[in-house]
Write an enzyme that holds these catalytic residues in place. Sequence first.
Site, PDB file in Angstrom:
ATOM      1  N   THR A  70      70.342  59.032  -0.069  1.00  0.00           N
ATOM      2  CA  THR A  70      70.534  59.872  -1.252  1.00  0.00           C
ATOM      3  C   THR A  70      69.490  60.979  -1.282  1.00  0.00           C
ATOM      4  O   THR A  70      69.814  62.158  -1.509  1.00  0.00           O
ATOM      5  CB  THR A  70      70.446  58.999  -2.526  1.00  0.00           C
ATOM      6  N   SER A 198      69.544  56.610   6.863  1.00  0.00           N
ATOM      7  CA  SER A 198      69.022  55.669   5.869  1.00  0.00           C
ATOM      8  C   SER A 198      68.671  54.342   6.544  1.00  0.00           C
ATOM      9  O   SER A 198      69.448  53.840   7.365  1.00  0.00           O
ATOM     10  CB  SER A 198      70.097  55.451   4.796  1.00  0.00           C
ATOM     11  N   THR A 236      52.306  60.037  -1.541  1.00  0.00           N
ATOM     12  CA  THR A 236      51.635  59.242  -0.511  1.00  0.00           C
ATOM     13  C   THR A 236      52.675  58.581   0.391  1.00  0.00           C
ATOM     14  O   THR A 236      53.639  57.988  -0.094  1.00  0.00           O
ATOM     15  CB  THR A 236      50.739  58.173  -1.174  1.00  0.00           C
ATOM     16  N   CYS A 322      78.513  52.308  -4.104  1.00  0.00           N
ATOM     17  CA  CYS A 322      78.088  53.245  -5.153  1.00  0.00           C
ATOM     18  C   CYS A 322      79.159  53.442  -6.206  1.00  0.00           C
ATOM     19  O   CYS A 322      78.876  53.873  -7.305  1.00  0.00           O
ATOM     20  CB  CYS A 322      77.754  54.593  -4.546  1.00  0.00           C
TER      21      CYS A 322
END
Length: 379
Positions: A70, A198, A236, A322
């Site tokens: 995403t 992903s 980070t 989704c």
Amino acid sequence: MIYLDNSATTQPYPEVLESFQNASTQFFANPSSIHQLGGRTETLLTRAREQAAELLGVNKREIVFTSGGTEGNNLAIKGIALEHQNRGKHIITSQTEHPSVYEACQSLEKLGFKVTYLPVNEEGIVSLTELQKSIRKDTILISIMHVNNELGTIQPIEEIGEIAKEHPKLFFHVDYVQGLGKISLNFKKYGIDLCTMSGHKIHGLKGTGILYVGEGVTLHPLLHGGGQEEFYRSGTENLAGAVSLVKALRMSMENMKMNIDKITDLNNHLRQELGEIKGVIINTPLNGAPHLMNISVLGLKPEVIIHSLGEEHIFISTKSACSSKNNVESRVLTACGFSSERATTALRISMSYQTTEDDINTFLNIFKKIVNQLKLIME
Ligand SMILES: Cc1ncc(COP(=O)(O)O)c(C=O)c1O
């Protein structure tokens, strides 16, 4: 348990978890810290980047570690749009993209961008002629997925790349989330400028991913701050995530070499057996992705089948994860021209390299039994 919902997510490989734990324990320092511990962490991050680049056949500076598909899709699409809007405000995508592409494009329409959503044929494939016709002087981006997450349709990425190359001013983005580890893509050869991947779809961890950003491509960052990841993705770094993702990538690529024929055979077996059940329509095209099979069971509610299978510890899904909780027609199947009944009764069976012949045979036996019982109740 028989898990056949691998397109939604996969179980992390034990080696991936181990590498995450080791990196988190031994290299917890912030890579930006200038002390020795920070330096060691930064070195490991660089190594992870180099290894990811090597596995994908690209340069290490072209690897941006992200939190997943995403984010990668949003960064690619909005990043190009915002950075290059002076050149033009037209984007081309397709009607069957994942929501993270489709809705990112819709959000840009609200900002004044124009988007062409290319139609697809019955197999879910975009027409190259339509694509060519829709390219305008102000087109800055083509975003087309590789493997469709619901249907398993494989788009002609190489040919789209050839068309994109004829227009050096526009960028070509590919959502490679479902294809990674199953079907190789040569980013450079195919003229791909941006490519989304992903981790959790390849037995890596949730919250990990890579956006390939080809040399010379510039993006407007979505996250501003410390300037990490070449300023594209401040925050980070998730070093342990990156290290574990490289592990998952390496293992998936090795599995692809060794076991692709096995899941292709299992997929053919599924197609043959499911196709013989009365009322079942196979939706995935014949030359679709090897790990995915989409079917419609006419007259039966998909969620009822899913729950009955779940009681037998067999897990498949409706549509994609989704959108499976929205009880509406599948946008993807509707775009293929399927009837409303076919588009609301779809089920997706998705395998991994860990799926066995026994798993598939047990699934088929129980599935047939459940479908027959449900049909009797409906009569
Ligand atoms: C084709 C495709 N693109 C993007 C995504 C989003 O990926 P993530 O879950 O890593 O955000 C998915 C997830 O289902 C997908 O299937």
